[in-house]
Write a protein that holds these residues in place. Structure first.
Motif, short mmCIF file in Angstrom:
data_model
loop_
_atom_site.label_atom_id
_atom_site.label_comp_id
_atom_site.label_asym_id
_atom_site.label_seq_id
_atom_site.Cartn_x
_atom_site.Cartn_y
_atom_site.Cartn_z
N LEU A 236 0.87 -1.17 0.00
CA LEU A 236 0.00 0.00 0.00
C LEU A 236 0.90 1.22 0.00
O LEU A 236 1.61 1.47 0.98
CB LEU A 236 -0.90 0.01 1.23
CG LEU A 236 -1.86 1.18 1.35
CD1 LEU A 236 -2.82 1.21 0.16
CD2 LEU A 236 -2.63 1.12 2.66
N LEU A 237 0.92 1.94 -1.10
CA LEU A 237 1.92 2.97 -1.32
C LEU A 237 1.29 4.35 -1.37
O LEU A 237 0.24 4.55 -1.98
CB LEU A 237 2.66 2.72 -2.64
CG LEU A 237 3.26 1.32 -2.81
CD1 LEU A 237 3.85 1.21 -4.20
CD2 LEU A 237 4.31 1.07 -1.76
N PHE A 238 1.93 5.29 -0.72
CA PHE A 238 1.57 6.69 -0.86
C PHE A 238 2.74 7.36 -1.58
O PHE A 238 3.86 7.36 -1.08
CB PHE A 238 1.32 7.32 0.51
CG PHE A 238 0.18 6.69 1.22
CD1 PHE A 238 0.39 5.62 2.07
CD2 PHE A 238 -1.12 7.12 1.00
CE1 PHE A 238 -0.67 5.02 2.73
CE2 PHE A 238 -2.17 6.53 1.65
CZ PHE A 238 -1.95 5.47 2.52
N LEU A 239 2.46 7.90 -2.74
CA LEU A 239 3.52 8.23 -3.67
C LEU A 239 3.53 9.71 -4.01
O LEU A 239 2.51 10.39 -3.99
CB LEU A 239 3.32 7.43 -4.97
CG LEU A 239 2.97 5.95 -4.78
CD1 LEU A 239 2.66 5.34 -6.13
CD2 LEU A 239 4.11 5.23 -4.13
N GLY B 5 2.18 15.24 -9.57
CA GLY B 5 0.97 14.65 -9.03
C GLY B 5 1.27 13.77 -7.84
O GLY B 5 2.42 13.55 -7.46
N VAL B 6 0.21 13.29 -7.22
CA VAL B 6 0.32 12.34 -6.12
C VAL B 6 -0.57 11.15 -6.43
O VAL B 6 -1.58 11.29 -7.15
CB VAL B 6 -0.08 12.98 -4.77
CG1 VAL B 6 0.91 14.06 -4.37
CG2 VAL B 6 -1.49 13.53 -4.83
N VAL C 218 8.82 8.68 -6.96
CA VAL C 218 9.39 8.14 -5.72
C VAL C 218 8.27 7.51 -4.93
O VAL C 218 7.24 8.14 -4.69
CB VAL C 218 10.08 9.25 -4.90
CG1 VAL C 218 10.61 8.69 -3.59
CG2 VAL C 218 11.19 9.90 -5.70
N LYS C 219 8.45 6.24 -4.52
CA LYS C 219 7.40 5.51 -3.84
C LYS C 219 7.87 5.10 -2.45
O LYS C 219 8.97 4.58 -2.29
CB LYS C 219 7.02 4.26 -4.63
CG LYS C 219 6.68 4.51 -6.08
CD LYS C 219 6.31 3.23 -6.80
CE LYS C 219 6.02 3.49 -8.28
NZ LYS C 219 5.61 2.26 -8.99
N GLY D 140 -3.79 1.33 -9.27
CA GLY D 140 -3.54 2.58 -8.57
C GLY D 140 -4.36 3.71 -9.16
O GLY D 140 -5.06 3.54 -10.16
N VAL D 141 -4.27 4.86 -8.51
CA VAL D 141 -4.95 6.05 -9.01
C VAL D 141 -4.03 7.25 -8.76
O VAL D 141 -3.40 7.36 -7.70
CB VAL D 141 -6.32 6.26 -8.34
CG1 VAL D 141 -6.20 6.42 -6.84
CG2 VAL D 141 -7.05 7.45 -8.96
N GLU D 142 -3.93 8.12 -9.77
CA GLU D 142 -3.08 9.30 -9.69
C GLU D 142 -3.93 10.56 -9.78
O GLU D 142 -4.91 10.61 -10.52
CB GLU D 142 -2.06 9.29 -10.82
CG GLU D 142 -1.18 10.54 -10.88
CD GLU D 142 -0.31 10.58 -12.11
OE1 GLU D 142 0.31 11.64 -12.37
OE2 GLU D 142 -0.24 9.56 -12.84
#
Length: 201
Positions: free
Chosen positions: A11-14, A177-178, A29-30, A168-170
């Protein structure tokens, strides 16, 4: 016996940065967490034990190449932790019903990973949902365990092939972006493969 990582979920917050090079279309960067468990197959009894889940660390740098309208190629270079946990009884106490205290055995393997992914996406103003799949190779850097693995280190596979897939979703913000991402790891190779003997069932 053989030990194989069943799967790792991430589970990544990027955070995303854009690159201005002609060939590289984007760099990200992840940072996130892994949740992994392992399956231990005992050759003597021909049985399999499923170990408990362990949480670890994941961080990577990704680059996007050959960006088309719906498809792009992505390379990931990552540090990731895999492993498992197991709680075993230590002391049995005779009560009206049996009672035991437990000790938790924690095992972590640290890897440097590289993957090549095919990514598909659907752009809709600021929101971009996407999915990806591709090949991965892991190189073992180190490990730490409450079990004593020193006598079987020679049977550890330092290089493991596998596959990554995920969704995922950007959310686009100006030139960057995030985004958040769920990733599934599957290993084709055993992490540990000990030849059958009376000592190592």
């Amino acid at each position: 016996s053989t030990v194989k990582t069943i799967y790792v979920t991430l589970l990544l917050f990027l955070s995303l940065l854009n690159a201005s090079a002609q060939f590289v279309k984007g760099v990200s960067v992840k940072i996130g967490t892994t949740i992994a468990n392992q399956s231990w197959h005992l050759k003597l009894s021909n049985s399999t034990e499923e170990k408990g889940f362990a949480q670890g660390t994941y961080c990577s740098v990704s680059s996007e190449f050959l960006k088309g309208k719906y498809f792009t190629l992505v390379t990931d270079f990552a540090y990731t932790q895999k492993g498992c946990k197991e709680s075993l009884p230590t002391v049995w106490v005779k009560l009206p019903s049996n009672y035991s205290t437990y000790k938790t055995y924690d095992t972590r393997f640290n890897y440097l990973s590289s993957s090549l992914l095919l990514k598909t996406r659907l752009e809709n103003n600021h929101w971009i949902p996407y999915g990806f799949v591709g090949a991965r190779i892991d190189y073992q850097l180190s490990y730490a365990s409450d079990y004593d693995f020193k006598s079987v280190e020679q049977y550890m596979n330092k290089k493991i092939w596998g596959m990554d897939s995920g969704l995922g979703v950007e959310y686009k913000i100006n030139y960057g972006g995030v985004f958040a991402e769920f990733r599934h790891h599957y290993d084709f190779d055993n992490m540990l493969d000990i030849p059958y003997s009376d000592r190592y069932p």
